[in-house]
Enzyme design. Structure first.
Site, PDB file in Angstrom:
ATOM      1  N   ASP A 210      -0.687   8.093   7.306  1.00 44.60           N
ATOM      2  CA  ASP A 210      -0.070   7.257   8.327  1.00 44.60           C
ATOM      3  C   ASP A 210      -0.463   7.751   9.725  1.00 44.60           C
ATOM      4  O   ASP A 210      -0.426   8.957   9.996  1.00 44.60           O
ATOM      5  CB  ASP A 210       1.457   7.350   8.155  1.00 44.60           C
ATOM      6  CG  ASP A 210       2.199   6.362   9.011  1.00 44.60           C
ATOM      7  OD1 ASP A 210       1.978   5.155   8.819  1.00 44.60           O
ATOM      8  OD2 ASP A 210       2.999   6.785   9.867  1.00 44.60           O
ATOM      9  N   GLU A 274      -5.137   5.572   7.853  1.00 49.56           N
ATOM     10  CA  GLU A 274      -4.756   4.462   8.708  1.00 49.56           C
ATOM     11  C   GLU A 274      -5.060   4.946  10.112  1.00 49.56           C
ATOM     12  O   GLU A 274      -4.270   5.664  10.718  1.00 49.56           O
ATOM     13  CB  GLU A 274      -3.257   4.134   8.599  1.00 49.56           C
ATOM     14  CG  GLU A 274      -2.896   2.931   9.463  1.00 49.56           C
ATOM     15  CD  GLU A 274      -1.572   3.034  10.220  1.00 49.56           C
ATOM     16  OE1 GLU A 274      -1.086   2.007  10.680  1.00 49.56           O
ATOM     17  OE2 GLU A 274      -1.035   4.142  10.382  1.00 49.56           O
TER      18      GLU A 274
HETATM   19  C1  GLC Z   1       2.166   3.063  10.511  1.00 51.40           C
HETATM   20  C2  GLC Z   1       2.910   2.328   9.415  1.00 51.40           C
HETATM   21  C3  GLC Z   1       4.030   1.558  10.040  1.00 51.40           C
HETATM   22  C4  GLC Z   1       4.955   2.536  10.725  1.00 51.40           C
HETATM   23  C5  GLC Z   1       4.210   3.415  11.705  1.00 51.40           C
HETATM   24  C6  GLC Z   1       5.023   4.597  12.113  1.00 51.40           C
HETATM   25  O1  GLC Z   1       1.540   2.225  11.393  1.00 51.40           O
HETATM   26  O2  GLC Z   1       2.016   1.521   8.698  1.00 51.40           O
HETATM   27  O3  GLC Z   1       4.719   0.786   9.115  1.00 51.40           O
HETATM   28  O4  GLC Z   1       5.941   1.830  11.409  1.00 51.40           O
HETATM   29  O5  GLC Z   1       3.029   3.941  11.153  1.00 51.40           O
HETATM   30  O6  GLC Z   1       5.096   5.529  11.077  1.00 51.40           O
END
Ligand code: GLC
Ligand code: MG
Length: 549
Positions: A210, A274
């Site tokens: 994340d 991500e």
């Molecule tokens: C990422 C996740 C999202 C979350 C954010 C903070 O973007 O996919 O759902 O709100 O991180 O952890």
């Protein structure tokens, strides 16, 4: 465009895997409290095996106050009681492996929950203490420190700083309940290396990282300054400019430390980032033999509905993956984005395009991340009552991601459509009445349904895109086509003996003749009188033909 011709190894499973994202709280509810849980995931594993996916990515199920749907973790080594227990997790992963499904878990290293013991200790310790140094506490600006330490904005809206009673401020790039960790602190690094091992020891096959681009902040925490056009939020610069809190070079040191840990376990343990970066080139830096295996390619998700837009995104991604020596990923939807049926126009138009996009995506080399419910053609739920919305961004920006998180419809005539056990409570978000016709049971066996389209496409992809037992993704050969149409050969000619597959997508305004592409295999629209020689607008088809080379 081809990849290493080295014989493929089982450890490379992720290179061509179809990964199904399970948003745990909305997938299946076993205990009837209206919230999905790990036992629910376990009970539906046969559905996923039959759908034809290779792996599951589970969104966070760790102990959490659930301010941000579990992306606010209070204990990285335990399951939240809402979702079950560690024993439920073990049972789920054992069953998954027995069915040939791999398990990827989410790891949230950029921030903890404010309910994490470390943050509690930071609050009760004084400014300058070792406890505070695990986070990013700073004095404020202004005569009395009454202004935030810099101009950084939260992704969820408002300033990225919150003041504590003794006057200091702490950084949170997301909600105030998600304080950012100080990744220059050795204890933070050691802790997460240990958390990785904890889940690897329990058998997980990989991690989805994340906010993988966020852990290191520029030294001195400099202002973003006036590079942001008036009226825009800093977050809108994502993907166009480097912000001092994202994609800093030193973040790569973290992944260079993580990779040997993953590699020390057998069976091909992987990590997917991500990450958001200024350019595809900078995104590619997260991937490589000494860093992460993959990064989500969100450009595909962001492509507009035109042949040029998709062609450009595909060519860029393939070129980048050739440079880094690892296949790319394809994503159309996830738990943060409006569902693509709705993005593509909603209603019948959106669904037609979504089905065509699925055939496009599943024909491309590399791995595919499906978001739960896209195989049902679910649209975004746009009319949820405000009081039910739980996304913390909603209160700050008016934007909410709840509409793509509505619990899945499985069966039956009344809400929550088999999401929970008979006699269970209502689901945490209500499904609209139209979802009755979209449930798994309602679509199963109907050859024109989106679910059966996905099942057929996943089976054909498995059969045709790689030689038996191979994990090496195939290659793309663009074929001549009319304007507004994408046509390419995919898979490896050797894969199915002497045949190759062709994917044709009509993103133009007129039907096109496709009689020359081969024997029809699969069509994104129900067969009509002209099928298979004509491809209507907003549709796609797969063909097979004798290999050319
Ligand atoms: C990422 C996740 C999202 C979350 C954010 C903070 O973007 O996919 O759902 O709100 O991180 O952890
Ligand atoms: Mg439950």
């Amino acid at each position: 465009m081809s990849f290493s011709s080295a014989p493929s190894r089982p450890e490379d499973w992720w290179k061509s895997a179809v990964v199904y994202q399970v948003y745990v709280r909305s997938f299946a509810d076993d205990d009837g409290d209206g919230i999905g849980d790990l036992a629910g995931v376990r009970s539906r594993l046969p559905y996923l095996r039959d759908l034809g996916v290779d792996a599951l990515w589970l969104t966070p199920f760790y102990r959490s106050p659930m301010v941000d749907g579990g992306y606010d973790v209070a204990d990285y080594r335990d399951v939240d009681p809402t979702f079950g227990t560690l024993t439920d997790f073990d049972a789920m992963i054992t069953d998954a492996h027995a069915l040939g499904l791999r398990i990827i878990v989410d790891i949230v290293p950029n921030h903890t929950s404010d309910a994490h013991p470390w943050f509690g200790a930071a609050l009760t310790s004084s400014p300058g203490s070792a406890e505070r140094d695990r986070y990013l506490f700073r004095d404020g600006r202004g005569a009395d420190g009454e202004l935030p330490p810099n101009d950084w904005e939260s992704i969820f809206g408002g300033p990225a700083w919150t003041r504590v009673p003794d006057g200091q401020w702490y950084l949170h790039l997301f909600d105030p309940a998600q304080p950012d960790l100080n990744w220059r602190h050795p204890e933070v690094r050691a802790e997460f290396e240990d958390v990785l091992r904890f889940w690897l020891d329990r058998g997980v096959d990989g991690f989805r990282i994340d906010v993988a681009h966020g852990m290191i902040k520029a030294n001195g925490l400099p202002d973003v300054g006036d590079s942001v056009p008036a009226g825009q939020r800093q977050v809108e610069l994502l993907g166009r400019a480097r912000l001092p809190y994202f994609d800093q070079d030193e973040v790569h040191e973290i992944y260079r430390a993580w990779r040997p840990i993953l590699d020390s376990y057998p069976g091909g343990r992987m990590a997917v980032a991500e990450a958001w970066a200024e350019t595809p080139q900078r995104l590619a830096r997260y991937v490589g033999p000494d860093e992460l295996h993959q990064a989500f390619n969100f450009d595909f998700l962001d492509a507009t509905w035109s042949a040029d837009s998709f062609r450009k995104v595909v060519d860029t991604a393939l070129a980048e993956s050739a440079i880094v020596g690892a296949p790319t990923t394809w994503v159309l939807s996830n738990h943060d984005k409006q569902r693509h049926v709705t993005r593509y126009g909603d209603g019948a138009l959106g669904l037609r395009r979504a089905r065509a996009a699925a055939l496009l995506m599943l024909a491309l080399p590399g791995s595919v991340y499906l978001y739960q419910g896209e195989e049902l053609g679910l649209p975004e739920v746009l009319d949820l009552p405000d009081e039910l919305r739980q996304d913390p961004a909603f209160r700050r920006t008016g934007e909410s991601r709840d509409g793509c998180r509505v619990p899945l419809p499985w069966s039956g005539d009344v809400p929550p459509y088999g999401f929970g056990p008979a006699g269970g409570g209502p689901a945490w978000l209500p499904a609209p009445p139209t979802w009755r016709a979209l449930s798994v049971a309602a679509q199963t066996g109907n050859p024109d349904s989106t679910l059966e389209l996905y099942r057929a496409a996943l089976r054909l992809r498995r059969e045709h895109t790689a030689p038996a037992g191979s994990t090496e993704p195939g290659q793309v050969t663009w074929l001549e086509s009319e304007p507004g149409v994408l046509a390419f050969g995919f898979g490896r000619p050797a894969a199915a003996g002497s045949t190759e597959l062709v994917c044709v997508v009509n993103l133009g305004a007129e039907p096109v003749a496709v009689g020359n592409y081969g024997t029809p295999l699969l069509h994104s629209q129900p067969a009509g009188p002209d099928t298979p020689t004509t491809l209507p607008t907003d549709s796609a088809a797969w063909f097979t033909r004798p290999a050319t080379g």
